[in-house]
Design a protein around this motif. Structure first.
Motif, short mmCIF file in Angstrom:
data_model
loop_
_atom_site.label_atom_id
_atom_site.label_comp_id
_atom_site.label_asym_id
_atom_site.label_seq_id
_atom_site.Cartn_x
_atom_site.Cartn_y
_atom_site.Cartn_z
N GLU A 213 0.84 -1.19 0.00
CA GLU A 213 0.00 0.00 0.00
C GLU A 213 0.88 1.25 0.00
N CYS A 214 0.40 2.32 -0.66
CA CYS A 214 1.23 3.53 -0.74
C CYS A 214 0.39 4.73 -1.15
N THR A 215 0.66 5.87 -0.51
CA THR A 215 0.07 7.15 -0.92
C THR A 215 1.12 8.08 -1.50
N THR B 67 -3.94 0.53 -2.53
CA THR B 67 -4.40 -0.23 -1.36
C THR B 67 -4.62 -1.69 -1.73
N LEU B 68 -4.55 -2.55 -0.72
CA LEU B 68 -4.83 -3.97 -0.88
C LEU B 68 -5.73 -4.41 0.27
N ASN B 69 -6.90 -4.94 -0.06
CA ASN B 69 -7.86 -5.39 0.94
C ASN B 69 -8.16 -6.87 0.76
N PHE C 3 -6.22 1.33 -6.84
CA PHE C 3 -5.41 2.54 -6.91
C PHE C 3 -6.19 3.60 -7.67
N SER D 293 6.22 -3.84 -7.14
CA SER D 293 5.84 -3.80 -5.73
C SER D 293 6.86 -4.55 -4.87
N GLN E 132 -2.55 6.46 -4.04
CA GLN E 132 -3.39 5.72 -3.10
C GLN E 132 -3.55 4.25 -3.47
#
Length: 795
Positions: free
Chosen positions: A607-609, A773-775, A686, A670, A771
């Motif tokens: 994850e990264c912003t 994200t991984l859910n 993202f 990644s 943004q």
């Protein structure tokens, strides 16, 4: 004469004959008068006292829900408790089930905290109060009162348990509560869950208990929002059934003197020496009662400096992993005399031995002081109080009124913490500090503040729940641009293989939301370590974005590291107008594993912003001048602001123009993403923005099994003839004249360790991303046109 005498004799004889009847009537009249007076007296004193069993109540179920013998104080407050059940929760309020969580028909009592009554002069509109039946003396063992409680909603403030003496004065039929004693105060939101609490108390005369539900102030706009304070399963038991609690009024309760000590703790009522030891026990000291006792060590003959006395509790169950983990140990201590040694508190694991959680040395004055410490253990444990004799006989140390409550608490007083980190910020910053400006690592400071400093929010601190308490607040002074940040750095903590958890309370509120959406900023927790090559390593362990309401919320994060480390609390403003509020209070670091709370704050690898770095994503492009890069103030595409904060920087992009007919590709790889448990799918999401023109401008996402990749293979080009993307989009499908952020997502098989590749290609354009994200969930591909399986083959 004879006739006159006879007449008088007859008259007197008749009166004598009537005398028994007159006496009998008189006795009856006196009896009636006495009964009437007794009734009037009993009426003035309230109901006749009963034993404590009359106050037990589970509030029944179904159509039979009721308050047992508990009654609202109608003449004292206009706010009322209600008996209800879960099936009526959506209708009139309260939790969705009772404390047993069995069905919707279980009964409980609750107060709807959004209630706004019409103000009645002379009546309490501040709280709802419900009173138990009047009970007789508790006896020296006392009453152990257990109950379940649930607190939820913005309008809920706290729940209090009060001891009400029955001989309190009555004025015009209204009872005075000036002599009430607060036995317990619970002010933390239970996040929709039921929790169990216990209270141990003693009282020598007739009395009752009062349960008081306190909403936030009527002047607070949060009072308009629905909320509740609920109670269930009230049980009165003998005081010796309150394991870990003790008033010492009948002895040592379930505590025992340990044989490894040189001497023993004793129970007493008051010192015989005015130069050491307490005059009386804690509860008598504060209420001027004649009853009560305490435990103490006698430093007089034949004791020698360094002698130890150890008092241990019964064994208690291991605390659970997760948000229920910590407990709070509270006790009162008296340490008066110029020969005072030390008072130490340990957690004794069934296998791991003693671990010090609280320690204080030296004279603290002729007063009782409250001590508290967080309690956690991954194995069954005992609590051990250790008294150590000081330099002379004027060193008596006393303890009293030991209790254990649910929920974590910072060590108090702060100097009693066994190590750095714990802080309620009531006295100072406890060693937490802002970096010097010359270090150049941040732009702002954290300020130790109180609501009385003129801050609109928070309205109270978390520690005291009042407007005179302190907390650390992210400064709003000198904000130059979106993304300005401040570091709050702890002292150095010792590394260990033993798991550590950091708990804290945070306040993140944005009263006015910008038209572009929430833009408050970020709160993050980092650990800072030095590796073997003297490189400074910053590891993120917790982060949360934007506003979460006008109230304090509970957070916790795992901070385990084997090397010595510091903890950094980072605050980032997302808006250069800084219209919101970010604050932190009651930091506690304790041993034990814990889940990140709230769940949305968990750091997931990948994850990264892109606020300050690329979070482990690596540019592996082979081109000499074309690659993924971070946006800067001087170089960014089309003046595009970042998605997270609307700042001029804070995203990654590639920008390929004027390359002629040649089409160049750039790759962003990644870090290794671990396989997931509890399911086999990850939702990779993202935000993207496209600019430029032409079908040659594309963005694709590939997935590779990490176990099959060597370091060299990670840097290799994607073989598009052999590998198919899992997500693919062409800029020709979008309006690129005015680039704007759009959401992308795709479901990924998460059963194996993997790496994700974001591959860009262009001859006259580019893409920006933000943004990531991984859910742990399955999700549909977005936009739908990015699903490779739905694309028509090109002719």
């Amino acid at each position: 004469m004879i006739v006159r005498y006879l007449l008088i004799s007859v008259l007197m004889f008749s009166k004598l004959l009537a005398l028994p009847n007159r006496i009998d009537n008189l006795e009856k009249q006196v009896s009636v008068d006495l009964q009437s007076r007794e009734k009037r007296q009993l009426s003035s004193l309230g109901p006749r006292p009963t034993d404590s069993n009359s106050a037990n109540c589970d509030f029944q179920s179904g159509d039979e829900v009721g308050m047992c013998g508990w009654k609202n104080l109608d003449n004292t407050t206009v706010l009322k408790w209600l008996a209800s059940k879960g099936s009526d929760a959506f209708w009139i309020g309260g939790p969705r089930s009772d404390s047993n969580n069995k069905n919707l028909e279980g009964g409980y009592i609750f107060f709807e905290t959004s209630t706004l009554p019409h103000t009645v002069e002379g009546e309490n509109t501040v709280s709802a109060m419900i009173q138990s039946p009047v009970m007789t003396s508790t006896g020296s063992k006392g009453h152990c009162v257990s109950f379940s409680f649930s607190i939820s909603g913005l309008s809920a403030d706290r729940l209090r348990i009060l001891l009400h003496p029955s001989d309190s004065n009555e004025i015009n039929g209204e009872v005075s509560f000036n002599n009430d004693v607060v036995l317990e105060s619970l002010l933390d939101n239970t996040r929709g869950k039921w929790k169990e609490a216990k209270v141990l108390y003693t009282f020598p005369a007739n009395h009752s208990l009062i349960i008081e539900a306190i909403p936030v102030s009527e002047s607070n706009q949060a009072r308009r929002y629905r909320g509740y304070i609920a109670v269930d399963d009230i049980q009165f038991k003998s005081g010796d059934e309150c394991g870990g609690h003790c008033t010492f009024d009948s002895g040592l309760c379930n505590f025992k003197n340990e044989p490894e000590g040189e001497f023993s703790w004793q129970v007493g009522r008051g010192s015989n020496n005015p130069n050491t030891g307490p005059q009386r026990d804690h509860s008598s000291f504060s209420t001027n009662r004649i009853t009560g006792a305490f435990a103490y060590i006698d430093a007089g003959y034949p004791r020698k400096p360094g002698d130890r006395a150890r008092l241990s509790s019964v064994q208690m169950q291991a605390t659970d992993k997760g948000d229920e983990e910590p407990l709070c140990l509270r006790f009162w201590t008296h340490m008066f005399g110029n020969g005072i040694g030390a008072l130490n508190v340990y957690i004794r694991g069934s296998n791991s031995g003693d671990r010090k959680v609280w320690s204080l040395t030296g004279d603290a004055g002729n007063n009782w002081y409250m001590g508290q410490a967080p309690i956690s253990s991954i194995e069954p444990f005992k609590i051990v109080f250790e008294g150590v004799v000081g330099r002379n006989s004027l060193g008596n140390i006393a303890i009293d009124d030991i209790s254990i409550t649910p929920g974590v608490c910072p060590t108090a007083p702060q100097v009693a913490a066994p190590g750095p980190g714990d802080c309620a910020f009531e006295d100072d910053e406890c060693g937490w500090n802002n970096p010097e400006r010359r270090e150049g690592v941040d732009e702002l400071n954290w300020d130790r503040s109180t609501p009385t400093d003129g801050n609109r929010f928070p309205l109270t601190d978390h520690t005291t729940g009042s407007d005179i308490g302190f907390y650390m607040q992210l400064s709003r002074e000198n904000v130059q641009q979106a993304g300005d940040r401040a570091f709050l750095v702890s002292r150095q903590l010792n590394g260990s293989r033993t798991a550590k958890c950091m708990s804290f309370w945070y306040f993140m509120y944005e009263p006015i939301v910008d038209t572009v959406g929430p833009n408050l900023g970020k709160l993050a927790i980092w650990t800072r370590t030095i590796d073997g090559d003297d490189n400074l390593l910053m590891t993120p362990v917790w982060r949360l974005h934007n506003g979460h309401g006008p109230s304090w919320a509970y957070g916790q994060a795992q901070i385990t590291t084997e090397t010595d480390f510091q903890v950094i609390v980072e605050g980032v403003w997302g808006n250069n107008r800084a219209s919101g509020f970010i604050a932190v209070d009651d930091v506690t670091i304790f041993e034990g594993e814990c889940a990140n709370l709230p769940a949305s704050a968990e750091i997931v690898t990948g994850e990264c912003t892109f606020d300050r770095d690329s979070c482990g994503w690596r540019n592996t492009s082979n081109g000499e001048s074309f690659d993924w890069r971070m946006a800067t103030l001087t170089k960014r595409p089309a003046n595009l602001p970042d998605k997270t904060y609307g700042a001029p920087i804070g995203y990654a992009y590639f920008d390929i123009f004027n390359s002629g007919s040649r089409t160049d590709k750039v790759r962003l790889v990644s870090p290794e993403i671990k396989s997931v448990g509890g399911g086999d799918k990850l939702c990779f999401s993202f935000w993207f923005a496209a600019f430029g023109a032409g079908e040659s401008t594309t963005l694709k996402v590939y997935k590779k099994d990490a176990d099959k990749l060597s370091e060299d293979a990670i840097n290799e080009k994607i073989d598009e003839s052999a590998e198919q993307p899992i997500w693919e989009l062409n800029a020709a499908e979008l309006d690129t004249a005015r680039p704007d952020w759009e959401v992308a997502q795709v479901s990924v098989d998460g059963r194996k360790n993997m790496r994700l590749y974001i591959v860009g290609q262009a001859s006259n354009g580019g893409f920006a991303i933000d943004q990531i994200t991984l859910n742990k969930a399955n999700c549909n591909t977005r936009p739908e046109t990015a699903d490779p399986s739905k694309k028509l083959p090109r002719s």
